[in-house]
Design a protein around this motif. Sequence first.
Motif, PDB file in Angstrom:
ATOM      1  N   GLU A  56       0.852  -1.184   0.000  1.00  0.00           N
ATOM      2  CA  GLU A  56       0.000   0.000   0.000  1.00  0.00           C
ATOM      3  C   GLU A  56       0.891   1.237   0.000  1.00  0.00           C
ATOM      4  OE1 GLU A  56      -2.749  -0.179   3.330  1.00  0.00           O
ATOM      5  OE2 GLU A  56      -2.449  -2.348   3.412  1.00  0.00           O
ATOM      6  N   ASN A  57       0.732   2.077  -1.014  1.00  0.00           N
ATOM      7  CA  ASN A  57       1.459   3.348  -1.082  1.00  0.00           C
ATOM      8  C   ASN A  57       2.967   3.170  -0.897  1.00  0.00           C
ATOM      9  OD1 ASN A  57      -0.963   4.815  -1.427  1.00  0.00           O
ATOM     10  ND2 ASN A  57      -1.294   4.825   0.789  1.00  0.00           N
ATOM     11  N   GLY A  58       3.516   2.151  -1.549  1.00  0.00           N
ATOM     12  CA  GLY A  58       4.951   1.923  -1.505  1.00  0.00           C
ATOM     13  C   GLY A  58       5.442   1.166  -0.292  1.00  0.00           C
ATOM     14  N   LEU A  85      10.779 -11.660   1.049  1.00  0.00           N
ATOM     15  CA  LEU A  85      11.965 -10.855   0.787  1.00  0.00           C
ATOM     16  C   LEU A  85      12.424 -11.003  -0.660  1.00  0.00           C
ATOM     17  CD1 LEU A  85      13.935 -11.440   4.105  1.00  0.00           C
ATOM     18  CD2 LEU A  85      12.659  -9.401   3.434  1.00  0.00           C
ATOM     19  N   GLU A  86      12.315 -12.199  -1.207  1.00  0.00           N
ATOM     20  CA  GLU A  86      12.651 -12.406  -2.612  1.00  0.00           C
ATOM     21  C   GLU A  86      11.708 -11.594  -3.500  1.00  0.00           C
ATOM     22  OE1 GLU A  86      14.580 -13.730  -5.991  1.00  0.00           O
ATOM     23  OE2 GLU A  86      15.189 -13.823  -3.883  1.00  0.00           O
ATOM     24  N   ARG A  87      10.439 -11.569  -3.162  1.00  0.00           N
ATOM     25  CA  ARG A  87       9.482 -10.774  -3.934  1.00  0.00           C
ATOM     26  C   ARG A  87       9.805  -9.286  -3.842  1.00  0.00           C
ATOM     27  NH1 ARG A  87       2.871 -10.713  -3.029  1.00  0.00           N
ATOM     28  NH2 ARG A  87       2.464  -8.800  -4.225  1.00  0.00           N
ATOM     29  N   VAL A  88      10.134  -8.821  -2.636  1.00  0.00           N
ATOM     30  CA  VAL A  88      10.439  -7.400  -2.443  1.00  0.00           C
ATOM     31  C   VAL A  88      11.665  -6.996  -3.244  1.00  0.00           C
ATOM     32  CG1 VAL A  88      11.210  -5.689  -0.734  1.00  0.00           C
ATOM     33  CG2 VAL A  88       9.319  -7.249  -0.202  1.00  0.00           C
ATOM     34  N   PRO A 106      10.003  -3.188  -7.518  1.00  0.00           N
ATOM     35  CA  PRO A 106      10.411  -1.816  -7.215  1.00  0.00           C
ATOM     36  C   PRO A 106       9.345  -0.999  -6.498  1.00  0.00           C
ATOM     37  CG  PRO A 106      10.970  -2.401  -9.483  1.00  0.00           C
ATOM     38  CD  PRO A 106      10.110  -3.502  -8.951  1.00  0.00           C
ATOM     39  N   ALA A 107       8.081  -1.411  -6.579  1.00  0.00           N
ATOM     40  CA  ALA A 107       7.010  -0.656  -5.936  1.00  0.00           C
ATOM     41  C   ALA A 107       7.115  -0.685  -4.413  1.00  0.00           C
ATOM     42  CB  ALA A 107       5.645  -1.199  -6.363  1.00  0.00           C
ATOM     43  N   VAL A 108       7.841  -1.662  -3.861  1.00  0.00           N
ATOM     44  CA  VAL A 108       7.985  -1.755  -2.407  1.00  0.00           C
ATOM     45  C   VAL A 108       9.199  -0.939  -1.982  1.00  0.00           C
ATOM     46  CG1 VAL A 108       8.274  -3.278  -0.424  1.00  0.00           C
ATOM     47  CG2 VAL A 108       6.920  -4.029  -2.380  1.00  0.00           C
ATOM     48  N   ALA A 129       8.855   6.056   2.118  1.00  0.00           N
ATOM     49  CA  ALA A 129       8.647   5.495   0.781  1.00  0.00           C
ATOM     50  C   ALA A 129       8.771   6.544  -0.317  1.00  0.00           C
ATOM     51  CB  ALA A 129       7.280   4.824   0.701  1.00  0.00           C
ATOM     52  N   LEU A 130       8.732   7.809   0.043  1.00  0.00           N
ATOM     53  CA  LEU A 130       8.860   8.876  -0.949  1.00  0.00           C
ATOM     54  C   LEU A 130      10.315   9.163  -1.321  1.00  0.00           C
ATOM     55  CD1 LEU A 130       6.237  11.439   0.409  1.00  0.00           C
ATOM     56  CD2 LEU A 130       5.929   9.731  -1.383  1.00  0.00           C
TER      57      LEU A 130
END
Length: 265
Positions: free
Chosen positions: A9-11, A38-41, A45-47, A200-201
């Motif tokens: 959500e929102n990065g 962690l592999e997915r993250v 790049p959105a995370v 996240a910004l």
Amino acid sequence: METIDFSVENGVGWVRFTRPDIHNPLDVALRTDLMAVLERVRNEPAVRVLVLTGGAGAFCAGGNLHALQEHAQAGPAYWQRRINAGLRLTDDLLNIGCPVIAAIDGPAIGAGFALALCADMIVASPRAKFAMAHLRLGLVPDLGALYLLPRVVGLQRAKELVFSTRDVGVEEARALGIVMDVHASEALEVRVREMAERMALAAPTAVALSKAMLNASLDGDRQSAFALEAASQAAAFAAPEPAAQIEAILGKRRPAFTGLKPARD
């Protein structure tokens, strides 16, 4: 996944442990699910920030005693493999290229305490408590705890916490530097969300490089740290974010890399 609910959500990637009724034991199932997240993250790049939380009144109360009993006589080779697998999780959490926040609203005991120490910052409620409880079972602290804890509280206090196995309440944990902020249980997630969404910004390349340098600063000498800074800044300038940031600021716009729609203020 069996032990985790993961959403973005929102990065911010939210890792919610889903077995608070049994205190979210750090067993093979949870470790496997965490490593999959962690592999997915790493590939998403959105995370931009990761939050670990155990739900209302819970975080992680350490190993599953039934599983430990089942394998108690498995022999040194088995346990060495198992502990090395846990240390790979520690390395993955420490080296993931985004901030990691542990939001703790209950006990973080034994391996659960070590897991919390893998986060870049810990935010807790008054219901949180911590204990290096391994010696209660005749075991050595694991998941990297003996490396991480002295870097947070100092060597002398780390020895006292390990040898005594005592519970540490949230206010003492804050005084020792284990916990960064304390918020009421009902406000904890809101405050963590505000913190995470602000982080996240930030430019992701610079965040990843800064985190790596901060981690390395505890083990290296000054000249090595300075050399790493120079190399990292060169890498940061080679990424697209600085040009976008500078152009946006001069043009009174939001930088494109934040994921927000560029617009004039």
